[in-house]
Motif scaffolding. Structure first.
Motif, PDB file in Angstrom:
ATOM      1  N   ASP A   1       1.470   3.830 -10.488  1.00 43.81           N
ATOM      2  CA  ASP A   1       1.712   2.710  -9.583  1.00 43.81           C
ATOM      3  C   ASP A   1       1.916   3.194  -8.150  1.00 43.81           C
ATOM      4  N   TRP A   2       0.980   2.855  -7.282  1.00 41.22           N
ATOM      5  CA  TRP A   2       1.055   3.316  -5.891  1.00 41.22           C
ATOM      6  C   TRP A   2       2.255   2.702  -5.173  1.00 41.22           C
ATOM      7  N   GLN A   3       2.651   1.487  -5.546  1.00 40.03           N
ATOM      8  CA  GLN A   3       3.789   0.840  -4.894  1.00 40.03           C
ATOM      9  C   GLN A   3       5.090   1.573  -5.219  1.00 40.03           C
ATOM     10  N   ILE A   4       5.245   1.997  -6.458  1.00 37.34           N
ATOM     11  CA  ILE A   4       6.436   2.765  -6.846  1.00 37.34           C
ATOM     12  C   ILE A   4       6.460   4.092  -6.096  1.00 37.34           C
ATOM     13  N   LYS A   5       5.300   4.741  -5.988  1.00 35.40           N
ATOM     14  CA  LYS A   5       5.222   5.997  -5.236  1.00 35.40           C
ATOM     15  C   LYS A   5       5.649   5.782  -3.788  1.00 35.40           C
ATOM     16  N   ALA A   6       5.217   4.669  -3.197  1.00 31.89           N
ATOM     17  CA  ALA A   6       5.589   4.356  -1.810  1.00 31.89           C
ATOM     18  C   ALA A   6       7.095   4.135  -1.696  1.00 31.89           C
ATOM     19  N   TYR A   7       7.680   3.395  -2.652  1.00 30.42           N
ATOM     20  CA  TYR A   7       9.133   3.193  -2.651  1.00 30.42           C
ATOM     21  C   TYR A   7       9.868   4.530  -2.741  1.00 30.42           C
TER      22      TYR A   7
ATOM     23  N   CYS B   1       5.695   5.969 -11.789  1.00 32.37           N
ATOM     24  CA  CYS B   1       5.315   6.749 -10.606  1.00 32.37           C
ATOM     25  C   CYS B   1       4.032   7.553 -10.830  1.00 32.37           C
TER      26      CYS B   1
ATOM     27  N   GLU C   1       9.789   6.392   0.565  1.00 33.52           N
ATOM     28  CA  GLU C   1      10.709   5.798   1.538  1.00 33.52           C
ATOM     29  C   GLU C   1      12.154   6.147   1.200  1.00 33.52           C
TER      30      GLU C   1
END
Length: 98
Positions: A81-87, A78, A90
């Motif tokens: 990784d921007w994708q993990i932050k987005a998950y 986190c 959410e």
């Protein structure tokens, strides 16, 4: 970031499974398929506040070392990784709504 509090394990699994488009049963299954393993590790991450590694491990039927590894991995991911932050964002919305 959601305020650290002791969340119900089923509540965590439900929120994570919605975001990852999976089921709580697949999160519990122990499969090494990457999306399910990542979802499982995120569940560990949210289950830890207010609990010990051993108590979280008991709730998931795992060894406390698995919980430590999963939480450490999510904390590390986190940061970069921007994708993990987005998950995580959410999932936090789901947790706050429930």
């Amino acid at each position: 970031m959601i305020q650290p509090r002791k969340l119900e394990i089923n509540q965590i699994k439900t929120a994570v499974s919605k975001v990852f488009d999976t089921t709580p049963e697949l999160i519990d299954s122990g499969t090494r398929y990457q999306p399910h393993a990542l979802a499982r590790q995120i569940c560990y991450y949210y289950a830890l506040p207010g609990r010990s590694y051993v108590s979280v491990a008991e709730k998931f039927g795992k060894h406390h070392g698995s919980i430590m590894h999963g939480v450490k991995k999510i904390r590390s991911l986190c940061e970069d990784d921007w994708q993990i932050k987005a998950y995580l964002c959410e999932i936090e919305k789901e947790l706050e709504a429930s």
